[in-house]
Design a protein around this motif. Structure first.
Motif, PDB file in Angstrom:
ATOM      1  N   ASN A  18     -16.214   1.887   4.984  1.00 40.88           N
ATOM      2  CA  ASN A  18     -15.783   0.759   5.183  1.00 40.88           C
ATOM      3  C   ASN A  18     -14.225   0.705   5.327  1.00 40.88           C
ATOM      4  O   ASN A  18     -13.454  -0.066   5.962  1.00 40.88           O
ATOM      5  N   PHE A  19     -13.649   1.631   4.220  1.00 39.54           N
ATOM      6  CA  PHE A  19     -12.303   1.711   4.068  1.00 39.54           C
ATOM      7  C   PHE A  19     -11.945   2.299   5.582  1.00 39.54           C
ATOM      8  O   PHE A  19     -10.926   1.963   6.151  1.00 39.54           O
ATOM      9  N   ALA A  20     -12.450   3.406   6.089  1.00 35.61           N
ATOM     10  CA  ALA A  20     -12.236   4.022   7.299  1.00 35.61           C
ATOM     11  C   ALA A  20     -12.219   3.009   8.566  1.00 35.61           C
ATOM     12  O   ALA A  20     -11.588   3.104   9.402  1.00 35.61           O
ATOM     13  N   ALA A  21     -13.441   2.380   8.578  1.00 33.09           N
ATOM     14  CA  ALA A  21     -13.506   1.459   9.501  1.00 33.09           C
ATOM     15  C   ALA A  21     -12.509   0.334   9.682  1.00 33.09           C
ATOM     16  O   ALA A  21     -11.954   0.081  10.639  1.00 33.09           O
ATOM     17  N   VAL A  22     -11.665  -0.156   8.285  1.00 28.54           N
ATOM     18  CA  VAL A  22     -10.575  -0.979   8.465  1.00 28.54           C
ATOM     19  C   VAL A  22      -9.269  -0.252   8.839  1.00 28.54           C
ATOM     20  O   VAL A  22      -8.590  -0.677   9.783  1.00 28.54           O
ATOM     21  N   LEU A  23      -9.252   1.033   8.474  1.00 32.13           N
ATOM     22  CA  LEU A  23      -8.041   1.655   8.838  1.00 32.13           C
ATOM     23  C   LEU A  23      -7.943   1.918  10.367  1.00 32.13           C
ATOM     24  O   LEU A  23      -7.349   1.808  11.313  1.00 32.13           O
ATOM     25  N   LYS A  24      -9.408   2.308  11.101  1.00 29.26           N
ATOM     26  CA  LYS A  24      -9.615   2.178  12.619  1.00 29.26           C
ATOM     27  C   LYS A  24      -9.273   1.068  13.200  1.00 29.26           C
ATOM     28  O   LYS A  24      -8.545   1.056  14.284  1.00 29.26           O
ATOM     29  N   GLU A  25      -9.578  -0.018  12.613  1.00 23.22           N
ATOM     30  CA  GLU A  25      -9.428  -1.337  13.353  1.00 23.22           C
ATOM     31  C   GLU A  25      -8.013  -1.520  13.394  1.00 23.22           C
ATOM     32  O   GLU A  25      -7.584  -2.178  14.450  1.00 23.22           O
ATOM     33  N   LYS A  26      -7.308  -1.170  12.494  1.00 18.39           N
ATOM     34  CA  LYS A  26      -5.708  -1.415  12.165  1.00 18.39           C
ATOM     35  C   LYS A  26      -4.889  -0.415  12.796  1.00 18.39           C
ATOM     36  O   LYS A  26      -3.656  -0.405  12.793  1.00 18.39           O
ATOM     37  N   ASN A  27      -5.648   0.563  13.359  1.00 16.36           N
ATOM     38  CA  ASN A  27      -4.931   1.676  13.868  1.00 16.36           C
ATOM     39  C   ASN A  27      -4.040   2.430  12.929  1.00 16.36           C
ATOM     40  O   ASN A  27      -2.881   2.835  13.241  1.00 16.36           O
ATOM     41  N   LEU A  28      -4.451   2.527  11.541  1.00 16.10           N
ATOM     42  CA  LEU A  28      -3.469   3.131  10.587  1.00 16.10           C
ATOM     43  C   LEU A  28      -4.061   4.513  10.354  1.00 16.10           C
ATOM     44  O   LEU A  28      -5.177   4.799  10.135  1.00 16.10           O
ATOM     45  N   THR A  29      -3.175   5.384  10.387  1.00 16.61           N
ATOM     46  CA  THR A  29      -3.529   6.821  10.231  1.00 16.61           C
ATOM     47  C   THR A  29      -2.754   7.307   9.084  1.00 16.61           C
ATOM     48  O   THR A  29      -2.573   8.726   9.163  1.00 16.61           O
ATOM     49  N   ASN A  30      -1.823   6.640   8.586  1.00 17.56           N
ATOM     50  CA  ASN A  30      -0.813   7.357   7.661  1.00 17.56           C
ATOM     51  C   ASN A  30      -1.385   7.140   6.062  1.00 17.56           C
ATOM     52  O   ASN A  30      -0.507   7.457   5.104  1.00 17.56           O
ATOM     53  N   ILE A  31      -2.490   6.868   5.796  1.00 16.80           N
ATOM     54  CA  ILE A  31      -3.234   6.807   4.581  1.00 16.80           C
ATOM     55  C   ILE A  31      -4.233   7.853   4.186  1.00 16.80           C
ATOM     56  O   ILE A  31      -5.261   7.932   5.031  1.00 16.80           O
ATOM     57  N   ALA A  32      -3.754   8.745   3.307  1.00 17.77           N
ATOM     58  CA  ALA A  32      -4.594   9.819   3.119  1.00 17.77           C
ATOM     59  C   ALA A  32      -5.890   9.515   2.494  1.00 17.77           C
ATOM     60  O   ALA A  32      -6.065   8.630   1.561  1.00 17.77           O
ATOM     61  N   THR A  33      -7.199   9.989   2.857  1.00 14.40           N
ATOM     62  CA  THR A  33      -8.429   9.430   2.339  1.00 14.40           C
ATOM     63  C   THR A  33      -9.135  10.743   2.191  1.00 14.40           C
ATOM     64  O   THR A  33      -9.517  11.533   2.900  1.00 14.40           O
ATOM     65  N   SER A  34      -9.906  10.425   1.008  1.00 11.05           N
ATOM     66  CA  SER A  34     -10.804  11.648   0.527  1.00 11.05           C
ATOM     67  C   SER A  34     -11.992  10.750  -0.167  1.00 11.05           C
ATOM     68  O   SER A  34     -12.082   9.742  -0.928  1.00 11.05           O
ATOM     69  N   MET A  35     -13.332  11.023   0.548  1.00  9.19           N
ATOM     70  CA  MET A  35     -14.503  10.237   0.195  1.00  9.19           C
ATOM     71  C   MET A  35     -15.776  10.816   0.181  1.00  9.19           C
ATOM     72  O   MET A  35     -15.764  11.914   0.678  1.00  9.19           O
ATOM     73  N   LEU A  36     -16.656  10.181  -0.630  1.00  4.25           N
ATOM     74  CA  LEU A  36     -18.062  10.566  -0.729  1.00  4.25           C
ATOM     75  C   LEU A  36     -18.376  10.071   0.657  1.00  4.25           C
ATOM     76  O   LEU A  36     -18.267   8.836   1.001  1.00  4.25           O
ATOM     77  N   SER A  37     -19.336  10.792   1.451  1.00  2.59           N
ATOM     78  CA  SER A  37     -19.986  10.257   2.788  1.00  2.59           C
ATOM     79  C   SER A  37     -21.085  10.998   3.084  1.00  2.59           C
ATOM     80  O   SER A  37     -21.555  12.100   2.321  1.00  2.59           O
TER      81      SER A  37
END
Length: 350
Positions: free
Chosen positions: A248-267
């Motif tokens: 869900n964090f990734a989905a919101v980043l994509k919706e907002k076109n944000l690519t500058n936040i480093a993300t590491s996750m269980l998936s």
């Protein structure tokens, strides 16, 4: 059929017989070459209880349980059930109901290991075999026959935070999110990661003393993502130890076109893969839930059949072919790092 009251002595005899006759750690038939009988119809009934039904992780686990049932249908009836939310009380009630039904074994992925421990002890006192997953602390108690882990939890947490640190360039602030603060494994990964950062990347710091919680609920995880981005506009990184958190964090980043936040996750590969290809997130890791479901059921069946479980045993699924056994804690080597370009044809394994 329930676990024999003299299981410990019988298991010790079985182990000794296995060592003397074969010198092999692979799970096989009992020393007599026959399998123990099951319930009245000769079949063992093994129920797997998930943290919560209806989310991608435990739907994947169900496939492993179903495959185990197919592979062993002559001697088992195996199925998965679970609560409709991550409420520990609901999970306890399901276990209580299964005890009343007289199942032969329980495989449980606890929402709160400590709160469910008494009812698991009740199950064992009733002669039911109990195997847990994602609850290593219970291996030191009388509540379980075994706890099965896919890997060393400290190593898993360190890898998750190492990936984050690489993306962040060694400095900045991050937010963490877990399924719940009572989830033993989620907190083990998170705390191991914090220790790793303190030692190796002291200039990376969390924005709060405790991580967010999402209760393994997609709606709450999405609300958390929106709140985090609003509260911390200069955020550098995000760690998600639940599938709901990362997706869900990734989905919101994509919706907002944000690519500058480093993300590491269980998936899962099927969940993280598209976001990795679009450079929305930087890294993800997992273990196959189907494998955990299958291997944990194999442990339960081995106990019911009074077969030895020891280091080197094969639980018949990738990542669990050569497990390590320390008392009642069984560990596999099933860490899966999910990378961009790993599945170029878009065909994800799960």
């Amino acid at each position: 059929m329930k676990r024999p009251a003299s299981l410990l002595s019988l298991a010790a005899t079985a182990i000794a017989a296995t060592v003397l006759m074969s010198g092999c750690g692979t799970l096989g038939d009992t020393g007599s070459g026959t399998k123990a009988s099951g319930s009245d119809d000769g079949v063992f009934r093994i129920a797997t209880v998930s943290k919560v039904e209806g989310i991608s992780w435990f739907e994947a686990m169900r496939t492993g349980v179903d495959q185990f049932n197919t592979d062993n249908g002559d001697v088992v009836e195996a199925w998965q059930t679970g609560p409709d939310s991550g409420d520990p009380a609901k999970q306890v009630q399901i276990v209580e109901d299964l005890i009343a039904q007289g199942v032969d074994a329980l495989v449980v992925v606890p929402n709160d290991p400590q709160s469910i421990a008494p009812v698991l002890k009740k199950a064992r006192d009733a002669g039911i075999v109990v195997v847990t997953h994602e609850a290593p602390a219970l291996a030191a108690t009388d509540s379980v026959d075994y706890d099965l882990e896919a890997f060393d939890n400290v190593e898993f947490g360190e890898k998750m935070f190492e990936q984050l640190a690489d993306q962040m360039g060694g400095s900045g602030t991050f937010v963490g999110e877990v399924g719940s603060l009572t989830s033993e494994t989620h907190m083990a990964w998170y705390n191991a990661g914090l220790d790793y950062l303190k030692e190796n990347y002291p200039e990376i710091t969390p924005v709060s003393a405790q991580p967010y919680e999402d209760d393994n609920d997609d709606s709450k995880a999405r609300d958390n993502a929106l709140e985090i981005l609003k509260a911390y506009p200069d955020l550098n990184g995000f760690i998600g130890t639940s599938v709901s958190a990362g997706a869900n964090f990734a989905a919101v980043l994509k919706e907002k076109n944000l690519t500058n936040i480093a993300t590491s996750m269980l998936s899962l590969p099927s969940v993280a893969g598209p976001y990795l290809e679009d450079d929305v997130v930087g890294s993800a890791q997992a273990w196959n839930p189907a494998g955990a479901g299958y291997a944990a059921n194999e442990v339960a069946l081995a106990v019911l059949q009074e077969r030895a479980i020891e280091s080197g045993s094969d639980l018949k699924f990738e990542g669990y072919e050569d497990v390590t056994v320390d008392g009642k804690l069984i560990s596999g080597s099933a860490i899966l790092m999910i990378k961009k370009g790993q599945y170029p044809d878009g065909k994800y394994p799960f």
